[in-house]
Design a protein around this motif. Structure first.
Motif, PDB file in Angstrom:
ATOM      1  N   GLY A 177      12.902   6.839  -3.774  1.00 38.64           N
ATOM      2  CA  GLY A 177      12.362   7.012  -2.436  1.00 38.64           C
ATOM      3  C   GLY A 177      11.017   6.346  -2.232  1.00 38.64           C
ATOM      4  O   GLY A 177      10.301   6.028  -3.189  1.00 38.64           O
ATOM      5  N   ALA A 178      10.682   6.124  -0.965  1.00 36.09           N
ATOM      6  CA  ALA A 178       9.413   5.504  -0.579  1.00 36.09           C
ATOM      7  C   ALA A 178       8.623   6.475   0.275  1.00 36.09           C
ATOM      8  O   ALA A 178       9.188   7.290   1.003  1.00 36.09           O
ATOM      9  CB  ALA A 178       9.673   4.206   0.184  1.00 36.09           C
ATOM     10  N   ARG A 179       7.298   6.394   0.171  1.00 31.94           N
ATOM     11  CA  ARG A 179       6.421   7.285   0.910  1.00 31.94           C
ATOM     12  C   ARG A 179       5.229   6.487   1.466  1.00 31.94           C
ATOM     13  O   ARG A 179       4.839   5.466   0.919  1.00 31.94           O
ATOM     14  CB  ARG A 179       5.881   8.405   0.014  1.00 31.94           C
ATOM     15  CG  ARG A 179       6.953   9.293  -0.597  1.00 31.94           C
ATOM     16  CD  ARG A 179       7.577  10.210   0.429  1.00 31.94           C
ATOM     17  NE  ARG A 179       8.445  11.206  -0.167  1.00 31.94           N
ATOM     18  CZ  ARG A 179       9.730  11.017  -0.438  1.00 31.94           C
ATOM     19  NH1 ARG A 179      10.304   9.837  -0.177  1.00 31.94           N
ATOM     20  NH2 ARG A 179      10.463  11.978  -0.966  1.00 31.94           N
ATOM     21  N   ARG A 180       4.657   7.019   2.550  1.00 29.87           N
ATOM     22  CA  ARG A 180       3.449   6.419   3.131  1.00 29.87           C
ATOM     23  C   ARG A 180       2.382   7.491   3.229  1.00 29.87           C
ATOM     24  O   ARG A 180       2.633   8.605   3.686  1.00 29.87           O
ATOM     25  CB  ARG A 180       3.741   5.830   4.506  1.00 29.87           C
ATOM     26  CG  ARG A 180       2.521   5.198   5.182  1.00 29.87           C
ATOM     27  CD  ARG A 180       2.955   4.296   6.321  1.00 29.87           C
ATOM     28  NE  ARG A 180       3.756   3.189   5.807  1.00 29.87           N
ATOM     29  CZ  ARG A 180       4.724   2.584   6.496  1.00 29.87           C
ATOM     30  NH1 ARG A 180       5.012   2.980   7.722  1.00 29.87           N
ATOM     31  NH2 ARG A 180       5.403   1.583   5.947  1.00 29.87           N
ATOM     32  N   VAL A 181       1.186   7.146   2.791  1.00 32.12           N
ATOM     33  CA  VAL A 181       0.054   8.069   2.872  1.00 32.12           C
ATOM     34  C   VAL A 181      -0.465   8.067   4.302  1.00 32.12           C
ATOM     35  O   VAL A 181      -0.708   7.014   4.883  1.00 32.12           O
ATOM     36  CB  VAL A 181      -1.059   7.664   1.890  1.00 32.12           C
ATOM     37  CG1 VAL A 181      -2.240   8.621   1.993  1.00 32.12           C
ATOM     38  CG2 VAL A 181      -0.522   7.637   0.458  1.00 32.12           C
ATOM     39  N   ALA A 182      -0.615   9.235   4.887  1.00 29.49           N
ATOM     40  CA  ALA A 182      -1.063   9.352   6.276  1.00 29.49           C
ATOM     41  C   ALA A 182      -2.386   8.625   6.480  1.00 29.49           C
ATOM     42  O   ALA A 182      -3.306   8.741   5.672  1.00 29.49           O
ATOM     43  CB  ALA A 182      -1.221  10.825   6.646  1.00 29.49           C
ATOM     44  N   GLY A 183      -2.448   7.833   7.567  1.00 29.76           N
ATOM     45  CA  GLY A 183      -3.684   7.131   7.892  1.00 29.76           C
ATOM     46  C   GLY A 183      -3.798   5.757   7.286  1.00 29.76           C
ATOM     47  O   GLY A 183      -4.826   5.092   7.427  1.00 29.76           O
ATOM     48  N   GLY A 190       0.794  -1.216   0.000  1.00 29.08           N
ATOM     49  CA  GLY A 190       0.000   0.000   0.000  1.00 29.08           C
ATOM     50  C   GLY A 190       0.826   1.265   0.000  1.00 29.08           C
ATOM     51  O   GLY A 190       0.316   2.345  -0.326  1.00 29.08           O
ATOM     52  N   ASP A 191       2.118   1.176   0.354  1.00 24.18           N
ATOM     53  CA  ASP A 191       2.995   2.339   0.318  1.00 24.18           C
ATOM     54  C   ASP A 191       3.301   2.731  -1.127  1.00 24.18           C
ATOM     55  O   ASP A 191       3.111   1.931  -2.056  1.00 24.18           O
ATOM     56  CB  ASP A 191       4.307   2.056   1.057  1.00 24.18           C
ATOM     57  CG  ASP A 191       4.124   1.990   2.564  1.00 24.18           C
ATOM     58  OD1 ASP A 191       3.164   2.600   3.068  1.00 24.18           O
ATOM     59  OD2 ASP A 191       4.945   1.330   3.235  1.00 24.18           O
ATOM     60  N   LEU A 192       3.805   3.947  -1.310  1.00 23.05           N
ATOM     61  CA  LEU A 192       4.152   4.433  -2.645  1.00 23.05           C
ATOM     62  C   LEU A 192       5.654   4.339  -2.868  1.00 23.05           C
ATOM     63  O   LEU A 192       6.444   4.597  -1.960  1.00 23.05           O
ATOM     64  CB  LEU A 192       3.704   5.887  -2.817  1.00 23.05           C
ATOM     65  CG  LEU A 192       2.232   6.194  -2.560  1.00 23.05           C
ATOM     66  CD1 LEU A 192       1.946   7.660  -2.867  1.00 23.05           C
ATOM     67  CD2 LEU A 192       1.330   5.287  -3.376  1.00 23.05           C
ATOM     68  N   VAL A 193       6.046   3.972  -4.082  1.00 24.50           N
ATOM     69  CA  VAL A 193       7.465   3.924  -4.451  1.00 24.50           C
ATOM     70  C   VAL A 193       7.675   4.829  -5.669  1.00 24.50           C
ATOM     71  O   VAL A 193       6.885   4.818  -6.606  1.00 24.50           O
ATOM     72  CB  VAL A 193       7.932   2.486  -4.761  1.00 24.50           C
ATOM     73  CG1 VAL A 193       8.059   1.693  -3.474  1.00 24.50           C
ATOM     74  CG2 VAL A 193       6.987   1.771  -5.712  1.00 24.50           C
TER      75      VAL A 193
END
Length: 206
Positions: A189-195, A139-142
């Motif tokens: 980089g990797a990112r996570r959407v809050a919540g 579910g995280d973004l790459v």
């Protein structure tokens, strides 16, 4: 791997495939990838575990919230698989037109999690939480540098070092391995959407 999950994934692929499109080879590969499917199934198992833990600690209301967050992340990953084989379309952001990379990510989050992300990949990177590559969960973004500029491409991490995305003109939504040299060299980089920090087990052997 549970029987219901296979049925669900096949149903999603049939429901969301582009009209007249041939079955995507990726769908077969994903169904045969036990390590990847096991991680996605773990999302469903961990939903109940986290909900029970929260229920014991602070009560039913918080437990229900934990369940909903974790279940949404699992739904995001499972639903995105239903679009395998949909053609790339520059500027596209719907199943009717096809998707570009950021359009695909935006649509998946809006339809399954109810969150509206920015339209462009670089803006999606700027509006989400920075995480280490080792912290990636389904579910995280790459993000990748594929056009000689930072954050020019984005996909959704699905586990086991793989991500789903809409690559480029002439291609289609598919699953690829981040360990391949092309993606390793361009990882941005990797990112996570809050919540959406769901009760997922961190990826193994990555």
């Amino acid at each position: 791997m549970s029987k219901w999950f296979c049925i669900l994934l096949i149903a999603c692929a049939s429901a969301h495939a582009a009209p007249g499109a041939a079955p995507a080879d990726d769908a077969v590969q994903v169904l045969n990838d036990k390590s990847l499917l096991n991680q996605i199934v773990e999302l469903q198992h961990n939903v109940a575990e986290k909900a029970q833990s929260k229920l014991s600690a602070v009560g039913q209301n918080v437990s229900q919230t934990a369940y909903q967050v974790a279940d949404s992340t699992a739904e995001l990953v499972i639903s995105s698989m239903g679009f395998l084989g949909l053609p790339y379309r520059r500027g596209g952001s719907s199943v009717e037109t096809g998707f570009d990379c950021s359009g695909f990510v935006r649509a998946m989050y809006q339809e399954t999690v109810g969150m509206l992300l920015p339209r462009r990949a670089r803006d999606q990177a700027a509006s989400t939480q920075v995480i280490d590559k080792k912290e990636l969960k389904p579910g995280d973004l790459v993000f990748f540098n594929t056009m000689r500029r930072a954050f020019s491409h984005v996909g959704i991490y699905v586990g086991d070092g793989k991500f789903i995305h809409s690559p480029r003109s002439g291609s289609e939504v598919r699953v690829e391995n981040m360990r391949e040299s092309y993606w390793l060299k361009r990882f941005d980089g990797a990112r996570r959407v809050a919540g959406t920090d769901a009760a997922a087990t961190p990826p193994k052997n990555y």
